[in-house]
Design a protein around this motif. Structure first.
Motif, mmCIF file in Angstrom:
data_model
loop_
_atom_site.group_PDB
_atom_site.id
_atom_site.type_symbol
_atom_site.label_atom_id
_atom_site.label_comp_id
_atom_site.label_asym_id
_atom_site.label_seq_id
_atom_site.Cartn_x
_atom_site.Cartn_y
_atom_site.Cartn_z
ATOM 1 N N VAL A 1 2.563 -3.562 -8.465
ATOM 2 C CA VAL A 1 2.367 -2.089 -8.141
ATOM 3 C C VAL A 1 2.695 -1.442 -9.478
ATOM 4 N N ASP A 2 3.448 -1.924 -9.958
ATOM 5 C CA ASP A 2 4.177 -1.153 -11.322
ATOM 6 C C ASP A 2 3.459 -1.677 -12.641
ATOM 7 N N LYS B 1 -2.356 0.516 -12.708
ATOM 8 C CA LYS B 1 -2.615 1.615 -13.053
ATOM 9 C C LYS B 1 -4.014 2.071 -13.651
ATOM 10 N N SER B 2 -4.335 1.217 -14.439
ATOM 11 C CA SER B 2 -5.983 1.295 -14.952
ATOM 12 C C SER B 2 -6.924 1.033 -13.979
ATOM 13 N N PHE C 1 0.767 -1.162 0.193
ATOM 14 C CA PHE C 1 0.016 0.108 -0.105
ATOM 15 C C PHE C 1 0.980 1.291 0.040
ATOM 16 N N THR C 2 1.951 1.326 0.904
ATOM 17 C CA THR C 2 2.848 2.487 0.757
ATOM 18 C C THR C 2 3.404 2.659 -0.655
ATOM 19 N N LEU C 3 3.677 1.708 -1.455
ATOM 20 C CA LEU C 3 4.341 1.889 -2.693
ATOM 21 C C LEU C 3 3.187 2.249 -3.431
ATOM 22 N N LEU C 4 2.043 1.785 -3.586
ATOM 23 C CA LEU C 4 0.857 2.331 -4.272
ATOM 24 C C LEU C 4 0.587 3.983 -4.000
ATOM 25 N N TYR C 5 0.609 4.176 -2.679
ATOM 26 C CA TYR C 5 0.322 5.505 -2.297
ATOM 27 C C TYR C 5 1.259 6.632 -2.767
#
Length: 139
Positions: A64-65, A70-71, A18-22
Motif C-alpha cells: 500500500v505504501d 501511488k503512481s 483496500f481500507t488502507l488504500l482508501y
C-alpha cells in the motif's frame, strides 16, 4: 461509501488492504480528479469509478505504501477523470431551467403542427390529397 466497496471484497486480507488504500489515497485521488474536471460531483464519480477498478485489480497491488502503488492509483484516477471530461465535452449537460425552456418550445411546435394538420383537414379533398402525398401530412 467504504462499506459499499468492502462488500465487493471476499477475504479479510483484501478488505484490510483496500481500507488502507482508501484511507491513504482518497483525498489525493479527489484532488487529481478535481484538477481535471473542475466539478466536485464529477470528481467524486471519477474517484468511485477508480476504486471499483482498484477492486478489480487488487491483486496487482502488493504494498500500500509503495511509490509504485501511488503512481498506479494516480494514473488510474487521472485516466478516469479524463474519460469523464471527454464524455461531458461530447455530451454537454443542459441545466434544468434550459430543459424546461426547451420543453416549452417543443410543446409550442406540437401545437403549431396540430393547427397545421387541422387546417389541412379543412381543405377541399383534392388539395388535401396533394399536400398529403407531397409532404406526408396525416389526416
Amino acid at each position: 461509501m467504504l462499506i459499499f466497496f468492502l462488500s465487493m471484497l471476499e477475504t479479510d486480507e483484501d478488505k484490510n488492504k483496500f481500507t488502507l488504500l482508501y484511507e491513504k489515497y482518497r483525498k489525493l485521488m479527489f484532488y487529481i480528479a478535481n484538477q481535471i474536471l473542475k466539478d466536485d460531483y464529477l470528481s467524486e464519480d471519477a474517484v468511485e469509478q477508480t476504486f471499483v477498478k482498484i477492486i478489480e485489480n487488487l491483486d496487482n497491488i502488493s504494498d500500500v505504501d509503495c511509490h509504485k502503488t501511488k503512481s498506479y492509483i494516480v494514473i488510474m484516477v487521472r485516466n478516469c477523470a479524463i474519460n469523464l471530461y471527454r464524455q461531458r465535452k461530447n455530451h454537454p449537460m443542459v441545466s434544468l431551467d434550459e430543459s424546461i425552456e426547451l420543453a416549452d418550445d417543443w410543446r409550442f411546435e406540437i401545437d403549431e403542427a396540430d393547427a397545421l394538420t387541422k387546417s389541412i383537414a379543412r381543405l377541399p379533398i383534392i388539395y388535401k390529397n396533394i399536400l398529403t402525398l407531397k409532404y406526408g401530412f396525416v389526416k
